[in-house]
Design an enzyme around this catalytic site. Structure first.
Site, PDB file in Angstrom:
ATOM      1  CE  LYS A 217      -0.526  -0.083   5.045  1.00 24.42           C
ATOM      2  NZ  LYS A 217       0.123  -1.402   5.240  1.00 24.42           N
TER       3      LYS A 217
ATOM      4  CG  HIS B 178       1.738  -1.030  12.403  1.00 20.83           C
ATOM      5  ND1 HIS B 178       2.319   0.190  12.731  1.00 20.83           N
ATOM      6  CD2 HIS B 178       1.965  -1.220  11.077  1.00 20.83           C
ATOM      7  CE1 HIS B 178       2.859   0.707  11.643  1.00 20.83           C
ATOM      8  NE2 HIS B 178       2.656  -0.113  10.628  1.00 20.83           N
TER       9      HIS B 178
ATOM     10  N   GLY C  80       6.357   0.832  10.713  1.00 21.58           N
ATOM     11  CA  GLY C  80       6.741   2.011  11.489  1.00 21.58           C
ATOM     12  C   GLY C  80       8.204   2.361  11.384  1.00 21.58           C
TER      13      GLY C  80
ATOM     14  CD  GLU D 133       2.360  -6.109   8.653  1.00 20.43           C
ATOM     15  OE1 GLU D 133       1.867  -4.959   8.713  1.00 20.43           O
ATOM     16  OE2 GLU D 133       1.768  -7.118   9.064  1.00 20.43           O
TER      17      GLU D 133
END
Length: 396
Positions: A62, A191, A231, A265
């Site tokens: 994304k 996250h 992050g 991620e």
């Protein structure tokens, strides 16, 4: 572009943006231009592998779903974090095996789950009982990754209000429900928030993950996957090194068993520094007071907040333009307002820059424009999104 494949230009040593501009016909191009340095992605992957050797990066599509970038990372062996059927299609289309993908969206449409099932993308996140029932109906042989909430106190973009269950109350209940329905819980994820700058946040989250693992194993789930989320900073390598130390320390302390697979991620980490946006001033206006004295200069660029600058809505970071002009430092500076090209009065990029007196046709560069930019840009008011040109360092 030949046969639908973008041309990649090669350079030696270091990519010189000004030289690229001088060698390109930008004066005749009214569309803004993105200069993409693919080698930046490769350098970032090497840095990741050096500082976080146990943690397998799964690029968050994304963040920037440019097919050239995705294929480049796929060829380098990266994993992928997909959030929709179309992102799955994109990644699988480049020959990425389903084992290298996590379907990391806790609330997915049924048709997307059916597609994941058809493609055998079994790892996916969940954070509520309704999604557990949905998986029981549409994808019962999937691997459930329980996503819990554990936010940093300092983050540019917190995510906990929308996603993540309570680690102590909800996570055990979801695992019990899954067990009752005959579903497999194989791991957990979190996250801490995009743009995290609080080191302690990672240890808090990993400690919660350890407790979830223990409970899952206690009731008979085979817990084998820890997802530490995203992050990670894209342009501050010193901060990234601090985060890597914090993550490594926590993971090694609480998950010493190497049989537990650890993934992350990262999105911004890989692509933010890869893009430089080059804009042209196509119009100009002088604003004077009642005595005729110049108060400020207003410039109209060929990209704005409905284009690549749309990221300013989500991550309001201070931008600093690069002027590709001679003797910039010696020129007097004026208060300058930068507008985007649309008719919307909200389309303002900045109103507080001090810049020399610029002219129509002058070019400005904006570094670090690769994250959450082009995917959310639109051709609003009929203005095209920027063209992208690709560059790669020669391998000696």
């Amino acid at each position: 572009m030949a046969n639908g494949t973008p041309e990649i230009q090669y350079y030696e040593h270091e990519l010189n943006i000004r030289r690229v501009i001088e060698q390109s016909d930008l004066q005749g191009l009214d569309q803004a231009l993105i200069i993409c340095d693919l080698s930046s992605l490769e350098r970032k992957l090497r840095l990741w592998q050096k500082l976080l050797p146990r943690i397998k990066p799964h690029y968050a599509v994304k963040c920037n779903d440019n097919p050239v970038l995705v294929k480049f990372l796929a060829d380098l062996g990266a994993g992928f974090d997909c959030a929709s059927k179309n992102e799955l299609k994109l990644v699988l289309g480049f020959g990425v095996s389903p084992e290298r993908i996590i379907f990391a969206h806790p609330c997915r449409p049924a048709s997307h789950l059916k597609y994941a099932k058809e493609q055998e993308v079994v790892n996916g996140t969940v954070d509520n009982e309704f999604e557990v029932y949905k998986l029981s109906q549409h994808f019962p042989n999937s691997n459930l990754i329980v996503r819990f909430k554990s936010e940093a106190k300092k983050a540019l973009c917190p995510l906990g209000e929308k996603y993540g269950c309570d680690a102590e109350a909800d996570a055990p209940a979801l695992m019990i429900l899954s067990k009752a329905l005959g579903l497999k819980v194989t791991g957990t994820s979190f996250h801490v928030g995009s743009g995290c700058s609080e080191m302690e946040a990672y240890d808090r989250a990993v400690e919660k993950a350890e407790n979830i693992f223990r409970f899952g194993e206690l009731i008979g789930h085979n817990m084998n996957l820890l997802d530490v989320g995203g992050g990670f900073p894209g342009i501050d390598d010193e901060l990234f090194e601090e985060i890597a130390v914090a993550v490594n320390t926590s993971v090694q302390l609480r998950f010493p068993d190497e049989r537990v697979k650890v993934i992350a991620e990262p999105g911004r980490f890989f692509v933010e520094a890869a893009y430089t946006l080059v804009c042209k001033i196509h119009a100009k206006r002088e604003v004077r007071n009642e005595n005729g004295r110049l108060e400020k200069l207003m410039y109209y660029l060929n990209d704005g907040i409905y284009g690549v600058f749309a990221a300013m809505f989500y991550y309001p970071e201070e931008l600093t333009p690069v002027l590709y002009l001679d003797d910039v430092e010696s020129r007097p500076k004026f208060k300058s307002v930068m507008w985007g090209p649309s008719c919307d009065a909200l389309d303002k990029i900045s109103d507080n820059w001090l810049l020399p007196n610029l002219n129509c046709g002058d070019l400005l560069g904006f570094r670090n424009m690769g994250a959450y930019t082009v995917p959310i840009a639109s051709p609003f008011n009929g203005f095209d999104v920027p063209e992208t040109r690709y560059f790669l360092a020669k391998r000696l």
